[in-house]
Design a protein around this motif. Structure first.
Motif, PDB file in Angstrom:
ATOM      1  N   MET A   1      49.032  47.725 -16.500  1.00  0.00           N
ATOM      2  CA  MET A   1      48.842  46.858 -15.354  1.00  0.00           C
ATOM      3  C   MET A   1      48.740  47.700 -14.092  1.00  0.00           C
ATOM      4  O   MET A   1      49.363  48.735 -13.970  1.00  0.00           O
ATOM      5  CB  MET A   1      50.001  45.882 -15.190  1.00  0.00           C
ATOM      6  N   THR A   2      48.028  47.209 -13.149  1.00  0.00           N
ATOM      7  CA  THR A   2      47.886  47.906 -11.887  1.00  0.00           C
ATOM      8  C   THR A   2      48.925  47.407 -10.891  1.00  0.00           C
ATOM      9  O   THR A   2      49.580  46.381 -11.095  1.00  0.00           O
ATOM     10  CB  THR A   2      46.475  47.695 -11.308  1.00  0.00           C
ATOM     11  N   LEU A   3      49.030  48.116  -9.804  1.00  0.00           N
ATOM     12  CA  LEU A   3      50.025  47.785  -8.790  1.00  0.00           C
ATOM     13  C   LEU A   3      49.791  46.409  -8.153  1.00  0.00           C
ATOM     14  O   LEU A   3      50.758  45.650  -8.003  1.00  0.00           O
ATOM     15  CB  LEU A   3      50.057  48.890  -7.728  1.00  0.00           C
ATOM     16  N   PRO A   4      48.549  46.018  -7.804  1.00  0.00           N
ATOM     17  CA  PRO A   4      48.351  44.669  -7.251  1.00  0.00           C
ATOM     18  C   PRO A   4      48.730  43.561  -8.234  1.00  0.00           C
ATOM     19  O   PRO A   4      49.293  42.530  -7.838  1.00  0.00           O
ATOM     20  CB  PRO A   4      46.857  44.617  -6.913  1.00  0.00           C
ATOM     21  N   ALA A   5      48.466  43.760  -9.503  1.00  0.00           N
ATOM     22  CA  ALA A   5      48.831  42.759 -10.502  1.00  0.00           C
ATOM     23  C   ALA A   5      50.346  42.623 -10.598  1.00  0.00           C
ATOM     24  O   ALA A   5      50.875  41.510 -10.736  1.00  0.00           O
ATOM     25  CB  ALA A   5      48.239  43.126 -11.859  1.00  0.00           C
ATOM     26  N   LEU A   6      51.041  43.755 -10.528  1.00  0.00           N
ATOM     27  CA  LEU A   6      52.511  43.705 -10.569  1.00  0.00           C
ATOM     28  C   LEU A   6      53.064  42.976  -9.346  1.00  0.00           C
ATOM     29  O   LEU A   6      54.027  42.209  -9.449  1.00  0.00           O
ATOM     30  CB  LEU A   6      53.092  45.116 -10.635  1.00  0.00           C
ATOM     31  N   ARG A   7      52.461  43.197  -8.178  1.00  0.00           N
ATOM     32  CA  ARG A   7      52.916  42.520  -6.972  1.00  0.00           C
ATOM     33  C   ARG A   7      52.693  41.006  -7.074  1.00  0.00           C
ATOM     34  O   ARG A   7      53.552  40.225  -6.652  1.00  0.00           O
ATOM     35  CB  ARG A   7      52.187  43.054  -5.747  1.00  0.00           C
ATOM     36  N   SER A   8      51.574  40.588  -7.635  1.00  0.00           N
ATOM     37  CA  SER A   8      51.315  39.145  -7.765  1.00  0.00           C
ATOM     38  C   SER A   8      52.284  38.509  -8.750  1.00  0.00           C
ATOM     39  O   SER A   8      52.745  37.382  -8.543  1.00  0.00           O
ATOM     40  CB  SER A   8      49.861  38.889  -8.168  1.00  0.00           C
ATOM     41  N   LEU A  10      55.327  39.575  -9.313  1.00  0.00           N
ATOM     42  CA  LEU A  10      56.605  39.540  -8.611  1.00  0.00           C
ATOM     43  C   LEU A  10      56.646  38.383  -7.615  1.00  0.00           C
ATOM     44  O   LEU A  10      57.649  37.676  -7.518  1.00  0.00           O
ATOM     45  CB  LEU A  10      56.849  40.873  -7.890  1.00  0.00           C
ATOM     46  N   ARG A  11      55.543  38.151  -6.881  1.00  0.00           N
ATOM     47  CA  ARG A  11      55.493  37.039  -5.923  1.00  0.00           C
ATOM     48  C   ARG A  11      55.569  35.691  -6.639  1.00  0.00           C
ATOM     49  O   ARG A  11      56.153  34.747  -6.129  1.00  0.00           O
ATOM     50  CB  ARG A  11      54.212  37.115  -5.094  1.00  0.00           C
ATOM     51  N   SER A  12      54.973  35.597  -7.828  1.00  0.00           N
ATOM     52  CA  SER A  12      55.024  34.325  -8.551  1.00  0.00           C
ATOM     53  C   SER A  12      56.438  34.030  -9.050  1.00  0.00           C
ATOM     54  O   SER A  12      56.829  32.879  -9.170  1.00  0.00           O
ATOM     55  CB  SER A  12      54.034  34.325  -9.710  1.00  0.00           C
ATOM     56  N   LEU A  13      57.218  35.082  -9.345  1.00  0.00           N
ATOM     57  CA  LEU A  13      58.589  34.876  -9.806  1.00  0.00           C
ATOM     58  C   LEU A  13      59.533  34.575  -8.637  1.00  0.00           C
ATOM     59  O   LEU A  13      60.390  33.695  -8.748  1.00  0.00           O
ATOM     60  CB  LEU A  13      59.086  36.113 -10.556  1.00  0.00           C
ATOM     61  N   PRO A  18      60.794  41.385  -1.687  1.00  0.00           N
ATOM     62  CA  PRO A  18      59.786  42.293  -1.122  1.00  0.00           C
ATOM     63  C   PRO A  18      59.309  43.288  -2.176  1.00  0.00           C
ATOM     64  O   PRO A  18      60.055  43.708  -3.053  1.00  0.00           O
ATOM     65  CB  PRO A  18      60.528  43.007  -0.003  1.00  0.00           C
ATOM     66  N   ALA A  19      58.059  43.665  -2.074  1.00  0.00           N
ATOM     67  CA  ALA A  19      57.474  44.646  -2.986  1.00  0.00           C
ATOM     68  C   ALA A  19      56.787  45.742  -2.192  1.00  0.00           C
ATOM     69  O   ALA A  19      55.724  46.220  -2.548  1.00  0.00           O
ATOM     70  CB  ALA A  19      56.501  43.954  -3.930  1.00  0.00           C
ATOM     71  N   ALA A  20      57.402  46.151  -1.103  1.00  0.00           N
ATOM     72  CA  ALA A  20      56.774  47.141  -0.232  1.00  0.00           C
ATOM     73  C   ALA A  20      56.950  48.560  -0.765  1.00  0.00           C
ATOM     74  O   ALA A  20      56.036  49.359  -0.715  1.00  0.00           O
ATOM     75  CB  ALA A  20      57.358  47.031   1.165  1.00  0.00           C
ATOM     76  N   ALA A  21      58.124  48.870  -1.259  1.00  0.00           N
ATOM     77  CA  ALA A  21      58.410  50.227  -1.732  1.00  0.00           C
ATOM     78  C   ALA A  21      58.056  50.335  -3.201  1.00  0.00           C
ATOM     79  O   ALA A  21      58.886  50.113  -4.068  1.00  0.00           O
ATOM     80  CB  ALA A  21      59.873  50.574  -1.496  1.00  0.00           C
TER      81      ALA A  21
END
Length: 165
Positions: A1-8, A10-13, A18-21
């Motif tokens: 998985m790529t970083l943007p997919a992981l951030r999405s 995380l946001r859905s959960l 925050p997912a800045a770092a």
């Protein structure tokens, strides 16, 4: 998985999380261990230089001693001393120098263990096996540095030594 997919994901959960770092764990570990690794490399370079200087010094002192005692060595050989006896005499001198250096160096190293504690991982600063290995290596290297002058001592001209004085 790529970083943007992981951030999405995380946001859905949890959208308040925050997912800045974000970054690779390898980069985090390298960042934490960079300074101790630098100090360890620097200490290793200084240790190698110190050993080289000690060996050059041992060689110089033994070579000077052999040059100063060439008359005595020539007389000994003229009176029947074997080449092995001369070599062992010179190497005993090198051994005494090495022993005094090892004793002083071990005391200094024991005193520096507080500083070294921050640079060591999974080993204690007073590890007996490490101390023994270093003592053996320094002593063996010092004896090796003394072999060149010791072999040169066996080539002293006996007749020139007898004619001297």
């Amino acid at each position: 998985m790529t970083l943007p997919a992981l951030r999405s994901v995380l946001r859905s959960l949890d959208k308040d999380q925050p997912a800045a770092a974000t970054g690779l764990m390898k980069d985090v570990v390298e960042g934490v261990t960079a300074t101790p690794a630098f100090y360890a490399r620097l200490l290793a370079i200084f240790a190698i230089l110190a050993v080289a200087l000690a060996l050059i010094g041992t060689y110089g002192v033994i070579a000077y001693s052999v040059a100063e005692r060439s008359h005595e060595i020539g007389v000994r050989m003229a009176l029947g001393a074997s080449a092995g006896g001369i070599v062992s005499m010179v190497l005993r001198r090198a051994g005494r120098l090495a022993l005094s250096g090892v004793v002083l160096g071990t005391a200094a190293a024991w005193g520096a263990t507080g500083f070294l504690r921050t640079l060591l991982f999974e080993i204690t600063p007073t590890d007996p096996a490490t101390f023994a290995a270093v003592i053996f290596a320094i002593f063996a290297a010092s004896m090796l540095a003394g072999t060149i002058p010791a072999r040169r001592a066996t080539r002293v001209d006996r007749l020139a030594a007898l004619r001297h004085e």
